[in-house]
Design an enzyme around this catalytic site. Structure first.
Site, mmCIF file in Angstrom:
data_model
loop_
_atom_site.group_PDB
_atom_site.id
_atom_site.type_symbol
_atom_site.label_atom_id
_atom_site.label_comp_id
_atom_site.label_asym_id
_atom_site.label_seq_id
_atom_site.Cartn_x
_atom_site.Cartn_y
_atom_site.Cartn_z
ATOM 1 C CB SER A 1 -0.938 0.005 1.210
ATOM 2 O OG SER A 1 -0.257 0.433 2.372
ATOM 3 C CB VAL B 1 0.121 5.110 3.804
ATOM 4 C CG1 VAL B 1 0.573 5.621 5.168
ATOM 5 C CG2 VAL B 1 -0.752 6.142 3.116
ATOM 6 C CB CYS B 2 2.216 0.116 4.187
ATOM 7 S SG CYS B 2 0.691 -0.020 5.135
ATOM 8 C CB SER B 3 5.283 1.642 0.035
ATOM 9 O OG SER B 3 4.652 0.455 -0.395
ATOM 10 C CG MET C 1 7.162 -0.756 5.991
ATOM 11 S SD MET C 1 7.416 -1.042 7.773
ATOM 12 C CE MET C 1 6.099 -0.026 8.452
#
Length: 152
Positions: free
Chosen positions: A41, A43-45, A48
């Site tokens: 996703s 935002v997750c990318s 991280m």
């Protein structure tokens, strides 16, 4: 959601298709748990990737970071490789969300982890926790502030 001064529940989760990591192995180090909804996703990318760039600052506080989501170990392996991540992504896959539930950050409606952060001290006690709105990258400032307070 677990709060400051709660004992961090131990867990053992897959970090790679043939390697598991247990929180209990980390006693003696500060630990950052970054629960996130899903590999791939946007935002997750970004979140991280930010933590990957912040690793040297975490190391200054003798801290290790572990990313956790309900995606599989195979999905994590591909995601970590594509993003060139240098920290473990743990699969809270089966039973689905068991560790997220233990920390009080499982979203039953979506069937995934909430975007939550925990800083755990060297004795295994939570020093700081935070839940971010799903669409917002929480950044690293809160983590670094918590680590700074531990070291005082």
């Amino acid at each position: 959601m677990l709060q400051k001064n709660d004992s961090a529940p131990n867990f053992t989760l897959y970090a790679t298709p043939d390697q598991k990591i247990s929180l209990s192995e980390m006693i003696g180090k500060n630990v950052i748990l970054a629960f996130y909804p899903a590999d791939w996703s946007p935002v997750c990318s970004d979140q991280m990737a930010l933590y990957n760039e912040t690793l040297k600052y975490f190391k200054q506080y003798d801290a290790e970071i572990l990313g956790i989501s309900v995606d599989s170990k195979w999905c994590h392996m591909a995601f970590g490789k594509s993003r060139n991540l240098h920290f473990p992504l743990l699969a809270d896959f089966e039973p689905k969300g068991a560790i997220s539930k233990a920390y009080g950050v499982y979203d039953e409606t979506e069937g995934e982890c909430k975007r939550a952060l925990f800083v755990i001290n060297k004795e295994g006690v939570i020093e700081w926790s935070y839940v971010s709105p799903t669409a917002i990258n929480p950044g690293a400032d809160g983590i670094l502030d918590a680590l700074e307070k531990i070291n005082k």
